[in-house]
Structure formats: structure tokens, C-alpha cells
Design a protein around this motif. Sequence first.
Motif, PDB file in Angstrom:
ATOM      1  N   THR A   9       7.480  -9.554   0.313  1.00 34.79           N
ATOM      2  CA  THR A   9       8.124 -10.275  -0.790  1.00 34.79           C
ATOM      3  C   THR A   9       9.481  -9.687  -1.147  1.00 34.79           C
ATOM      4  O   THR A   9      10.089 -10.081  -2.136  1.00 34.79           O
ATOM      5  N   SER A  10       9.970  -8.756  -0.337  1.00 33.11           N
ATOM      6  CA  SER A  10      11.258  -8.120  -0.611  1.00 33.11           C
ATOM      7  C   SER A  10      12.383  -9.143  -0.637  1.00 33.11           C
ATOM      8  O   SER A  10      12.394 -10.111   0.127  1.00 33.11           O
ATOM      9  N   ASP A  29       2.572  -6.015   0.648  1.00 29.56           N
ATOM     10  CA  ASP A  29       3.022  -7.059  -0.286  1.00 29.56           C
ATOM     11  C   ASP A  29       4.487  -6.856  -0.667  1.00 29.56           C
ATOM     12  O   ASP A  29       5.266  -7.818  -0.724  1.00 29.56           O
ATOM     13  N   ARG A  30       4.865  -5.607  -0.925  1.00 25.20           N
ATOM     14  CA  ARG A  30       6.256  -5.335  -1.298  1.00 25.20           C
ATOM     15  C   ARG A  30       7.201  -5.622  -0.128  1.00 25.20           C
ATOM     16  O   ARG A  30       8.327  -6.095  -0.328  1.00 25.20           O
ATOM     17  N   ILE A  44      14.047  -3.891  -0.394  1.00 25.37           N
ATOM     18  CA  ILE A  44      13.093  -2.843  -0.725  1.00 25.37           C
ATOM     19  C   ILE A  44      13.410  -1.537   0.001  1.00 25.37           C
ATOM     20  O   ILE A  44      13.028  -0.451  -0.441  1.00 25.37           O
ATOM     21  N   GLU A  78       4.702   7.527  -1.008  1.00 26.72           N
ATOM     22  CA  GLU A  78       5.520   6.316  -1.100  1.00 26.72           C
ATOM     23  C   GLU A  78       5.185   5.362   0.042  1.00 26.72           C
ATOM     24  O   GLU A  78       4.462   5.715   0.979  1.00 26.72           O
ATOM     25  N   ASP A  79       5.712   4.151  -0.039  1.00 26.42           N
ATOM     26  CA  ASP A  79       5.485   3.178   1.027  1.00 26.42           C
ATOM     27  C   ASP A  79       6.011   3.716   2.356  1.00 26.42           C
ATOM     28  O   ASP A  79       7.071   4.359   2.408  1.00 26.42           O
ATOM     29  N   GLY A 100      -0.563  -2.815  -0.989  1.00 23.48           N
ATOM     30  CA  GLY A 100       0.603  -2.823  -1.874  1.00 23.48           C
ATOM     31  C   GLY A 100       1.900  -2.716  -1.104  1.00 23.48           C
ATOM     32  O   GLY A 100       2.864  -3.449  -1.368  1.00 23.48           O
ATOM     33  N   ALA A 101       1.930  -1.807  -0.122  1.00 20.27           N
ATOM     34  CA  ALA A 101       3.143  -1.645   0.687  1.00 20.27           C
ATOM     35  C   ALA A 101       3.457  -2.928   1.456  1.00 20.27           C
ATOM     36  O   ALA A 101       4.616  -3.338   1.551  1.00 20.27           O
TER      37      ALA A 101
END
Length: 602
Positions: free
Chosen positions: A176-177, A172-173, A109, A56-57, A169-170
Motif C-alpha cells: 500500500t506504499s 501490507d505496508r 515506504i 523494523e520491516d 504488517g510489513a
Amino acid sequence: MSPAERRSWSRSLEVLGQDLADAGLGQVEVLVEYHLPLTSKRVDVVLAGVDPKTAEDSYVVVELKQWSSAESYEGSEHLVAVEHVRGPRLHPGVQVELYCEYLTDFLGILAGHGSPVRGVAYLHNAVDRDVSDLFARRPTEQSRIFTKQRRGQFLDYLRTHLAPKSGVGAADRFLTSSVRPSRRLLAYAAQELKERSHFTLLDEQRVAYELVLHAVERARSADHKSLVVVSGGPGSGKSVIALSVLGELARQQRTVMHATGSRSFTQTLRRYAGRGSTRLKNLFGYFNSFMSAERNGLDVLICDEAHRIRETSVNRFTPKAKRDKARPQIDELVAAARVPVFLLDEHQVVKPGELGNVEVISSYAKQLNLDVEVVELHGQFRCGGSDAYEQWVVDLLGLDSGEPWVWTGDGRIDVRLASSPEELEVFLATKQAAGLTARLSAGYCWPWSDPRPNDTLVADVQIGGWSRPWNVKSDRSVSEAPGSAFWATDPNGFGQIGCVYTAQGFEYAWSGVIIGPDLVARDGQLVTRREQSKDPAFRSRKSVSDAEVDLLIRNTYKVLLTRGMRGTAIYSTDPETCEYLASLVKVTRPVETSYEPDLSEV
């Protein structure tokens, strides 16, 4: 950033970059100077990647310190003295732990996850023996400390929490949370005092908090009196510090009170923080409540909104016996406690006779040979966390040496102009209907009538064919309109126009401001017009000079324009001023932070 700071950053980032490379983590994303949501505070580095165990992130907050030597500040667990640095600093482990807590509270997030955020302080220039005091504090997953002597352990730590995989990916999330609203001061004050639910205090906020507690302990153990002054702009967290200190000292069974010079602010705190408890309500008083107080009868007196301190506590209701013995109000407040604490913003003096500022308070304390600690708050927790917007307002109003400049947006607060009061009100109504708090305020440029005999308000604020009433004058509700103390916090406050005295000290998601004819643009600059003000405090030129009125009017609009958490919409009644504002508000960068409305907000 100064050249010295740039060199410092370059060295620190070079060290961290080499560490990541040596740990085999070259694909981890490095977020430098990450802007904490809804504040102006920045985290040195956030490492974004993949957890080796769960896939996971995973995020690691890194606070980079170039310190080579540091020790505990007078035995404190939370403050440190750093070689060649003036004044105490927050323990780096505490600092990074608070950043992690803040991120967990605010980023959508991270909600509902276990511990996706970890924190470390990396003192890459220090060896253990020169910072040994820092290790006395028990580390947590959010507050570990590494030195250059422990570089190998640091690399192992990074490998434990970050896999040698891409962190795009982590990152970016994370970036943009969605952002959850901050814990509103008044909505959670009751929990702060009764349920021990702490606000997250960052950097200078926590330094101020710790200095007060440190001064209290020193006063007890050494029979010593000292004074703390906390200065900061709107939204810098002064009242959050005040409530946090009040709650902690109350739990320690210290004799402590909170006082302000604002009826609205005190009454609102009594309603929300003291809900259901007469004892808690009694903790909140006024500056003029201490005329006959026992000297040093309190351990701590927290003077919030201390810019509203007046020359004397005497008013028309003061008995003659007390009038004859009147002292300066500052003398009464300093005398009342072993540790008087003053929290203030010098740009919020809006009424004749208000004189609270750092110089006045510090000079008075030094005359009494008292120790004075001054803490400057530089963070911004209102106005979308935008320091730039607050500075734009200051320069627009000519309150500093800067010149007005064009606001193009900084991605943090929404600033817009309205072409009419109708447009302004409709816009705010849509925000209110969406579950966000919105209020409309104005300069004091219209008469203010008492309610009619049938318990309705007079629509005194008239602009063309549009009119609305001022907020209620007294604390008693009039029909559905709340009393003046609760205009900013009661949902039924929408529909009345707030004045500076009811808006000061409060915040709402969206602020609408009507600039009246007392402040207009002429020949490319804003000028004040005393004759257009209806404030009865400005009537006598003998009592209040034109120069004083000029400053007070400008400060009034500084207060009104800095109430909004998410955005501010502005309308001027003067056509030339509308054109002037249009030349200075040209937004090219929209607000970047998404926002989840909290329907439970006060």
C-alpha cells in the motif's frame, strides 16, 4: 502464462517454500510476481518480514532461476550465456540488484531508510562449477547468488535478515506504499550527462545498454563494425537507454552523437540535457546531419525515434551539389559510425516517407555483411506501466490482428471518456493545477493558421462553441505560448492543442485526446476518412495512397493515446464514435497505485 511456465513456477516456488519452512520462517509473507510500480515488469518473489536485529520491516527480493549451466557472454561482466537459451541474458546478480534499486527509488515506504531491501538470485538447479563465471562479479547486499550447493548458506542468509515472526504488517505496508513519480527523462538528462546520475535500466533495457557498450569495445579491439537495433512500444524505455548510453560513452571519451528525425525532440534534449553547455548541445543532431559525415568518423551514433528515418536526407534547403550525391538516409547513418544504434517503435510511423523498422534496417546491414543484434523491449514505463492498455489501444485502432475489446481497468492507468471538449479541458486543468503535467492533443483535422500580426494565436480548433489554438508552429515563442519544440515540456503548453508531431517522443502525467472526424465508428468499427484530415502531407493521392493514409491516421492516434503516465481522457467529435467508445470503456477496477505529485517535473 504457458503450461511450461506454470510448471516451472510451480517447481521453483515449491523449492523456495520448503527452504522457508526449513529455515523456520513459515510466517514470512511471500509476494509472488510483484508488479514493479509504474512499469509492467514483475519481480519473481518479494519476502516481507521483520528484521531480527532492528525489529523494523525487512524485505528480500528473490530472482528464481532454473538454469543449470551459465557462463559469461564473451567475457562480459554483465551479460551471460545460458545453456539452451538463445541470445545473451542479464547476469542474475545485476538483474536483482537493479530491481532493488528501482524499488528504493519508487516506493515511498523505503525513502530515507538505510537498506531495507536486499536481493538474491537463487539458482536452485545449479551447482557452483556449472555457473562459476557468475561468481566473478563482486556481490553486494542487493546481488548475492546462491545455488542448490549453497542451500545451507541461503537458509542462514534468510535467518539473518528475516525473523521467525509474522510478516503481514510489513507486506501490507509494502503493497500500500505511495509511489513517487519516475525520474522524468528530460528533467534529469542534464544530471545523467553532467553529474553521472544513472537511470535504472531493467532486464531487456540493461541488455540493450550492455550490448551497445560490448559492441563498442569489440569495434575498438578488433576493428569490427556492428549494428544494434532496439525495438519497443511507447514507454518501453528506448530514450532512457539512449541517454544512458550517451552519458556513459561521453564519460569514456568516445566519439558519440545522438540523432533523431524530430525537431521537437532534439530541441528539447538540447535545452534540458545540454543546459548551459554548448558542447553537450552539440551531441544532439538530426538524421539529415550526416550527408557528408566521415565514414566511421564516430565510435557510436545513437539514432533515437528511428521509425522516423526517411528515404533520403534531401529537403528543400539542401544545396544542389549535395542533392546530386544523395544516398539513402539509412546508408548515411550506418556509414557514420562503427556502431550505429537504432531505437524504434514501428507503430509510430505517422508521416509519409518514414520507413524505419527492424526488417528494413536489419536487411540493409546484412547486405553489408554487418553483425546485427536485435533487442525487443517488452516492459512498459508509461501508461501506468500497463501492457494491457497499450494492447487495448492497438486492438481498438486495428493495428494488429486483434479485435477491439471492453476496457474494464487493470488498476494501473486511469482511462475515461469526456462528453464535451469543455469537460475534457476542465478535467485536465484540475490535474495541471494539482502539480501534475497535463496536455491536450488532437488529430490533424482543423486548419493551422500563422500567428496574427499582434503576436496572438488563432483558435483554429473549433468544436461547437469551444475553440483553442494549435501549438505554435515554429520554435519561437508567441506571447506566453512556447515554441513547438517545447509544447510538451513547458508549463505554458497547456492551453494550446498539440499535434502528433509535437507530442511524439514525450510524455506527461495526464493526456487528453480529441479524436477528430478523420477517425469515426461506422457499423461497429473504426474507419478513417482521408478527406477530413488537414495534414498537407496527405493531399496527393499519387504520392500517398489511401491505404498508407489509413495506417498513418491510425498510428497517429496510437501515439496520442499512449502519452499519459497516469491517465488518458478521450473525447470524439462524432456522436456515433462517442457511443462506440462508451461501449468499449466500462471501468470496474479503479487505479490502485497511489501517486505523489512531483512539483519539479518538467
